[in-house]
Motif scaffolding. Structure first.
Motif, PDB file in Angstrom:
ATOM      1  N   GLN A 470       0.827  -1.203   0.000  1.00  0.00           N
ATOM      2  CA  GLN A 470       0.000   0.000   0.000  1.00  0.00           C
ATOM      3  C   GLN A 470       0.865   1.258   0.000  1.00  0.00           C
ATOM      4  OE1 GLN A 470      -3.512   0.127  -0.227  1.00  0.00           O
ATOM      5  NE2 GLN A 470      -3.041  -1.962  -0.803  1.00  0.00           N
ATOM      6  N   ILE A 471       1.936   1.251   0.775  1.00  0.00           N
ATOM      7  CA  ILE A 471       2.826   2.409   0.808  1.00  0.00           C
ATOM      8  C   ILE A 471       3.476   2.611  -0.562  1.00  0.00           C
ATOM      9  CG2 ILE A 471       4.970   3.297   1.789  1.00  0.00           C
ATOM     10  CD1 ILE A 471       4.197   2.032   4.426  1.00  0.00           C
ATOM     11  N   LEU A 472       3.889   1.516  -1.203  1.00  0.00           N
ATOM     12  CA  LEU A 472       4.497   1.626  -2.530  1.00  0.00           C
ATOM     13  C   LEU A 472       3.510   2.195  -3.542  1.00  0.00           C
ATOM     14  CD1 LEU A 472       6.540  -1.702  -2.592  1.00  0.00           C
ATOM     15  CD2 LEU A 472       7.493   0.610  -2.745  1.00  0.00           C
ATOM     16  N   HIS A 473       2.255   1.732  -3.487  1.00  0.00           N
ATOM     17  CA  HIS A 473       1.249   2.287  -4.398  1.00  0.00           C
ATOM     18  C   HIS A 473       1.063   3.787  -4.146  1.00  0.00           C
ATOM     19  CE1 HIS A 473       0.422  -1.509  -6.096  1.00  0.00           C
ATOM     20  NE2 HIS A 473      -0.286  -2.007  -5.097  1.00  0.00           N
ATOM     21  N   PHE A 474       1.064   4.170  -2.868  1.00  0.00           N
ATOM     22  CA  PHE A 474       0.901   5.582  -2.532  1.00  0.00           C
ATOM     23  C   PHE A 474       2.098   6.397  -3.022  1.00  0.00           C
ATOM     24  CE2 PHE A 474       1.304   9.061   0.646  1.00  0.00           C
ATOM     25  CZ  PHE A 474       0.158   9.766   0.277  1.00  0.00           C
ATOM     26  N   LEU A 475       3.296   5.841  -2.876  1.00  0.00           N
ATOM     27  CA  LEU A 475       4.485   6.520  -3.386  1.00  0.00           C
ATOM     28  C   LEU A 475       4.404   6.707  -4.893  1.00  0.00           C
ATOM     29  CD1 LEU A 475       7.346   4.809  -1.333  1.00  0.00           C
ATOM     30  CD2 LEU A 475       6.593   7.181  -1.154  1.00  0.00           C
ATOM     31  N   GLY A 476       3.846   5.730  -5.592  1.00  0.00           N
ATOM     32  CA  GLY A 476       3.702   5.843  -7.038  1.00  0.00           C
ATOM     33  C   GLY A 476       2.763   6.960  -7.442  1.00  0.00           C
ATOM     34  N   ILE A 477       1.806   7.298  -6.555  1.00  0.00           N
ATOM     35  CA  ILE A 477       0.864   8.385  -6.853  1.00  0.00           C
ATOM     36  C   ILE A 477       1.461   9.739  -6.504  1.00  0.00           C
ATOM     37  CG2 ILE A 477      -1.382   9.364  -6.229  1.00  0.00           C
ATOM     38  CD1 ILE A 477      -2.364   6.517  -5.725  1.00  0.00           C
ATOM     39  N   GLU A 478       2.060   9.815  -5.315  1.00  0.00           N
ATOM     40  CA  GLU A 478       2.506  11.106  -4.797  1.00  0.00           C
ATOM     41  C   GLU A 478       3.954  11.451  -5.143  1.00  0.00           C
ATOM     42  OE1 GLU A 478       0.653  13.408  -3.092  1.00  0.00           O
ATOM     43  OE2 GLU A 478      -1.005  12.142  -3.706  1.00  0.00           O
ATOM     44  N   GLY A 479       4.844  10.441  -5.188  1.00  0.00           N
ATOM     45  CA  GLY A 479       6.261  10.701  -5.386  1.00  0.00           C
ATOM     46  C   GLY A 479       6.606  11.505  -6.630  1.00  0.00           C
ATOM     47  N   PRO A 480       6.066  11.133  -7.811  1.00  0.00           N
ATOM     48  CA  PRO A 480       6.430  11.870  -9.029  1.00  0.00           C
ATOM     49  C   PRO A 480       6.003  13.335  -9.015  1.00  0.00           C
ATOM     50  CG  PRO A 480       5.501   9.721  -9.557  1.00  0.00           C
ATOM     51  CD  PRO A 480       5.271   9.932  -8.100  1.00  0.00           C
ATOM     52  N   ALA A 506       4.951  -4.877  -6.470  1.00  0.00           N
ATOM     53  CA  ALA A 506       4.468  -3.522  -6.212  1.00  0.00           C
ATOM     54  C   ALA A 506       5.572  -2.496  -6.458  1.00  0.00           C
ATOM     55  CB  ALA A 506       3.947  -3.422  -4.775  1.00  0.00           C
ATOM     56  N   ALA A 507       6.818  -2.848  -6.099  1.00  0.00           N
ATOM     57  CA  ALA A 507       7.937  -1.933  -6.315  1.00  0.00           C
ATOM     58  C   ALA A 507       8.180  -1.710  -7.802  1.00  0.00           C
ATOM     59  CB  ALA A 507       9.189  -2.479  -5.641  1.00  0.00           C
ATOM     60  N   VAL A 508       8.127  -2.780  -8.595  1.00  0.00           N
ATOM     61  CA  VAL A 508       8.306  -2.644 -10.046  1.00  0.00           C
ATOM     62  C   VAL A 508       7.220  -1.751 -10.634  1.00  0.00           C
ATOM     63  CG1 VAL A 508       8.238  -3.899 -12.229  1.00  0.00           C
ATOM     64  CG2 VAL A 508       9.517  -4.832 -10.301  1.00  0.00           C
ATOM     65  N   SER A 509       5.977  -1.955 -10.179  1.00  0.00           N
ATOM     66  CA  SER A 509       4.872  -1.126 -10.665  1.00  0.00           C
ATOM     67  C   SER A 509       5.088   0.342 -10.299  1.00  0.00           C
ATOM     68  CB  SER A 509       3.552  -1.635 -10.072  1.00  0.00           C
ATOM     69  OG  SER A 509       2.475  -0.805 -10.434  1.00  0.00           O
ATOM     70  N   THR A 510       5.584   0.590  -9.082  1.00  0.00           N
ATOM     71  CA  THR A 510       5.825   1.969  -8.641  1.00  0.00           C
ATOM     72  C   THR A 510       6.945   2.614  -9.466  1.00  0.00           C
ATOM     73  OG1 THR A 510       5.108   1.395  -6.412  1.00  0.00           O
ATOM     74  CG2 THR A 510       6.402   3.402  -6.652  1.00  0.00           C
ATOM     75  N   LEU A 511       8.008   1.860  -9.720  1.00  0.00           N
ATOM     76  CA  LEU A 511       9.093   2.393 -10.559  1.00  0.00           C
ATOM     77  C   LEU A 511       8.577   2.751 -11.953  1.00  0.00           C
ATOM     78  CD1 LEU A 511      12.101   0.052  -9.647  1.00  0.00           C
ATOM     79  CD2 LEU A 511      11.887   2.486  -9.137  1.00  0.00           C
ATOM     80  N   ALA A 512       7.703   1.897 -12.466  1.00  0.00           N
ATOM     81  CA  ALA A 512       7.149   2.167 -13.794  1.00  0.00           C
ATOM     82  C   ALA A 512       6.349   3.461 -13.798  1.00  0.00           C
ATOM     83  CB  ALA A 512       6.281   0.990 -14.232  1.00  0.00           C
ATOM     84  N   LYS A 513       5.628   3.722 -12.716  1.00  0.00           N
ATOM     85  CA  LYS A 513       4.844   4.955 -12.638  1.00  0.00           C
ATOM     86  C   LYS A 513       5.754   6.172 -12.567  1.00  0.00           C
ATOM     87  CE  LYS A 513       0.933   2.698 -10.375  1.00  0.00           C
ATOM     88  NZ  LYS A 513       0.160   2.529  -9.109  1.00  0.00           N
TER      89      LYS A 513
END
Length: 876
Positions: A470-480, A506-513
């Motif tokens: 969940q944190i990784l998904h949130f990072l993918g939304i907010e981090g960029p 989840a980490a791979v998905s976040t990196l892709a985002k």
């Protein structure tokens, strides 16, 4: 009684969060008050803050004591002139050791028990109470019980009520069925005794005895029914609990009990809370639910006006949890909970905001009237209350409140428990979807960036898979969207290498985002198109990352497996796009002809298992392997109505697996000789071929068996797939004479694949009482973790999938999931290879429309087995 007092109305996790009361370290005083369970049980002293618990070990009077020294001190029990104070101190130390998990050898336990029994000659009341407790904790064997039985029976008829009550508790704890029938008359009299201490002792003992001697306890129904009318609060509470347990398997009897008691005969607040729970159960099970006529709702609403706050809250929570509850039904419960929000008691504020938080998930508009009260809780000293208040407001608030709430969230993320971090992360994700126009307003540069960095640091030590994803998904939304997105890449990239498969994905998905949203990071992350060039436009990036995959997953999996074993670079364009044919097992018709004899599915499992063992032991090559740990049900390897019918039974040993192929020749004009199955184990790397046992002859419609033996690592639940080919010599048979030709022809017949799965190493062995079995295992042997099960058709489908994966036996009917349920608990039991008993508690919950998450707790007699079960789930 210890198991049924007020503490059960608040979960252990909730009790831990209340800032008003926590238990002090173990001491003689708290030990007695907890375990003696009598009317003289003393209130636990309080400390001011949860933080004080961290230092409690410094104040423990038992620091540094050793078993050997205490056993030496136990010689004081043999002194001619007993010192009650000294004896009580020694017993307290012994009890402390037992409660800390210290084990006594049989010799040590026997010596202590015999020494303790000498204390019956003392008339000191305090020492007698400690004596009772010590006998209960030692749980003497049948041979030793006889020594104290006469003394306890004498105390059970004593004029001292404290002696009578505790003697009843101890006798019922250590007694067997024979002795129970002898003292049954005294127990029935004690249930209706005028002294509430004695009556409660008998009732609580009945609750425990119901698990071991239900037929005896059920004969006490009349006395228990009379005790329900008692004026003593605890007696009424215990009597109602016992009466419900006696009738719990009779739905009509439970409904009649609830109907009679909801007319106002229950005075005890504790009993009233129990009655509310039983009423909710009847409402859920009532068939009239579907017709809109909800029975007993007026009773629940009336309980909202009870003088006891505990009863009011229990009724309010029951109403909010009703299936299909309407806004009209919710209104009085929400009003009561709103009043609790401004209570001076933290426990009431926490209970109210926690319940409203759940209601906000399904009825957000019903909770909006409480928003002003909840905003005042944002600054509450109890961080758990403040977190629940904020996340509830995020679910029910409007766009104008978003900025204010987001600023306050990041200020205390480091002060709250992990489970509440999950609540916060999910609430923010929901907020992004709810108010898309305010999405950029959620970008509070300083506060948000510090909060995101804290999440990145937190995830490095996080042990919860679900929370990490969940944190990784949130990072993918907010981090960029931050000023310097590249600072988060290192944290996310480390997760790809250091975590389990779920978190890595989840980490791979976040990196892709990150790569899709930040141009400067495309090269860093390595987003390349099919021709090896860096993708430039946002459209190309999104198409590459999130576009439809036109390649069948089965083909992609096969190509990736080949790539692992090869040296050439992987080229996705080389993966065939046509759909491969499905395995024969998935296309079989249900009306397949079933072979007869040993190869047929077992009608009676015990006799089938015996037949397998007898067959295996009769073959010299297989008899040396010993007794199989488990034999599976037959698995069909041929289609219906084919010329040869073959199924296989897997026999699991500690170091070997034996495949028993049950073959049937369905062609009258053929005789098969030298029948064997050639097994290809190239997809089962941990298995090595040992020997094959062919079948000399296979006449028409006469089943026979051929065997293949494989060796595997000892005690390891190795898995793999095996390809099978039936090989034989065919001889033509004269239909008139029945004689076969002398010359035959070599032939073969392709069979379906066979798979050895993790469930093959687990026996389905149930337990009569899961709770007792669970508590009997050492807490240090428990392993707990959380898993995301992904999209599922339903909660029931997810439960069945996990049960099938583990191959364990569901207990107490928990495999059945109620319709429209959003959460479910399933209890499983089994015996793992090596004859290791395993228990599992699975808690399922819906985290989205069809997304299912699971918390798995495993206890076994071997910690390695507990870890192995988690590995099975993680890799399954």
């Amino acid at each position: 009684g210890g198991d049924l007092r007020l503490r059960n109305f608040v979960s252990p996790a909730d009790r831990k969060r209340f800032s008003t009361s926590v238990f002090i370290p173990f001491s003689r005083k708290t030990l007695c008050s907890r375990d003696l369970e009598g009317s003289e049980a003393m209130a636990q002293p309080l400390v001011k803050k949860d933080d004080d618990r961290d230092d409690e070990a410094e104040y423990s009077p038992f620091m540094g004591i050793e078993k050997g020294a205490v056993l030496q001190e136990a010689r004081v029990f043999n002194d001619p002139q007993l010192d009650p104070r000294r004896c009580s101190q020694v017993i307290t130390k012994l009890l402390y050791l037992l409660n800390q998990g210290e084990t006594f050898t049989k010799v040590e336990a026997t010596e202590v028990f015999f020494a303790v029994t000498k204390l019956f000659q003392s008339r000191d009341v305090g020492l007698r109470r400690m004596l009772y407790l010590m006998i209960k904790e030692l749980s003497p064997s049948a041979d030793e019980v006889i020594i104290v039985t006469s003394s306890l029976m004498k105390d059970m008829n004593s004029k001292t009520d404290m002696y009578r009550a505790n003697a009843i508790r101890v006798l019922c704890r250590i007694t067997d069925g024979v002795l129970l029938t002898q003292i049954e008359r005294y127990l029935k009299q004690a249930i209706v005794d005028k002294n509430p201490v004695v009556a409660s002792a008998a009732l609580v003992s009945g609750i425990h005895l119901l698990q071991t001697n239900p037929e005896v306890v059920k004969r006490w129904s009349n006395e228990v029914q009379e005790a329900v009318q008692s004026r003593a609060a605890l007696v009424q509470f215990h009597a109602l609990a016992l009466l419900h347990q006696i009738r719990q398997n009779d739905r009509l009897a439970v409904s009649k009990l609830v109907t009679s008691l909801t007319r106002g005969t229950v005075r005890s607040p504790l009993a009233q809370c129990l009655l509310i729970r039983y009423t909710s159960q009847v409402i859920r099970e009532s068939a009239s639910n579907s017709q809109g006529d909800r029975p007993f709702y007026d009773f629940l609403e009336g309980c909202l006006r009870h003088k006891a706050e505990m009863v009011i809250f229990e009724a309010a929570r029951a109403i909010t949890e009703l299936s299909g509850v309407t806004s009209r039904e919710l209104t009085p419960a929400i009003t009561v909970l709103q009043l609790f929000l401004s209570s001076s008691k933290p426990v009431l504020r926490f209970a109210a905001v926690r319940t409203l938080n759940k209601v906000a998930m399904t009825h957000p508009m019903a909770v909006t009237n409480c928003n002003i009260d909840m905003e005042s809780l944002i600054s509450d000293q109890n961080r758990s209350i403040a977190t629940l208040a904020i996340t509830t407001l995020l679910k029910t608030g409007n766009e104008s409140s978003v900025d204010r709430l987001m600023k306050q969230i990041t200020n205390f993320m480091s002060d709250i428990a992990d489970e509440f971090k999950i609540v916060v992360v999910e609430a923010i994700r929901s907020l992004c979807l709810k108010f898309p126009l305010k999405y950029r307003a959620l970008d509070i540069p300083d506060a948000k960036e510090s909060g995101l960095l804290h999440l990145c640091e937190f995830i490095e030590d996080c042990e919860f898979t679900y929370l990490s994803t969940q944190i990784l998904h949130f990072l993918g939304i907010e981090g960029p969207k931050t000023s310097d997105p590249s600072k988060y890449i290192r944290y996310i990239y480390n997760r790809v290498h250091l975590e389990n498969a779920t978190v890595r994905a989840a980490a791979v998905s976040t990196l892709a985002k990150f790569g899709a949203m930040v141009d400067a990071l495309k090269v860093v992350i390595g987003l390349y198109s099919g021709d090896g060039e860096v993708v430039e436009t946002d459209k190309d990036v999104k198409e590459f990352l999130f576009g439809a995959l036109e390649i069948p997953l089965v083909n992609l999996e096969t190509s990736l497996r080949n790539y692992v074993a090869a040296e050439e670079a992987f080229d996705i364009n080389s993966v065939p796009k046509e759909v491969k044919s499905q395995p024969l097992a998935e296309k079989k018709a249900p009306g397949k002809k079933q072979p007869t004899g040993l190869g047929a599915p077992p009608a009676a499992p015990p006799s089938t298992v015996d037949a397998y063992e007898k067959l295996l032991s009769s073959i010299p090559e297989l008899a040396s392997l010993g007794k199989p740990f488990k034999s599976s049900a037959p698995t069909e390897l041929t289609e219906a109505e084919t010329e040869y019918a073959v199924n296989v039974v897997k026999h699991i040993y500690d170091r070997h697996v034996v495949f028993q192929y049950n073959c049937t020749n369905t062609i009258p004009e053929q005789l098969l000789e030298e029948v064997s199955v050639v097994v290809d184990s190239s997809d089962a790397e941990e298995f090595s071929f040992v020997l094959s046992k062919p079948l000399r002859s296979l006449p028409y419609d006469s089943p026979g068996q051929t065997f293949a033996v494989f060796e595997k690592p000892e005690g390891v639940p190795a898995v793999g797939k095996f390809s099978n080919t039936l090989k034989f010599i065919v001889k033509e048979v004269d239909p008139n004479t029945g004689e076969a030709d002398e010359d035959g022809v070599d032939d073969e017949y392709q069979l379906e694949e066979l798979e050895v799965v993790s469930a093959d190493y687990m026996q389905k062995v149930g337990v009569s009482n899961f709770r007792n079995a669970w508590e009997s295992l050492d807490a240090d042997l428990e392993r707990v973790d959380e898993y995301g099960l992904g999209p599922r058709e339903s909660l029931a489908e997810a439960v069945n999938a996990v049960i099938s994966l583990l191959g364990m036996q569901p207990c107490e009917g928990t495999e059945v999931v109620a319709s429209n349920s959003r959460s479910h608990t399933c209890l499983l039991s089994g015996v793992f290879i090596g004859n290791v008993r395993v228990l599992a508690r699975l808690q399922f919950g819906l985290t989205g429309p069809k997304e299912v998450a699971m918390k798995l707790a495993v206890k076994s007699e071997d910690i390695a087995v507990s870890d192995a079960i988690h590995e099975i789930v993680a890799s399954g």
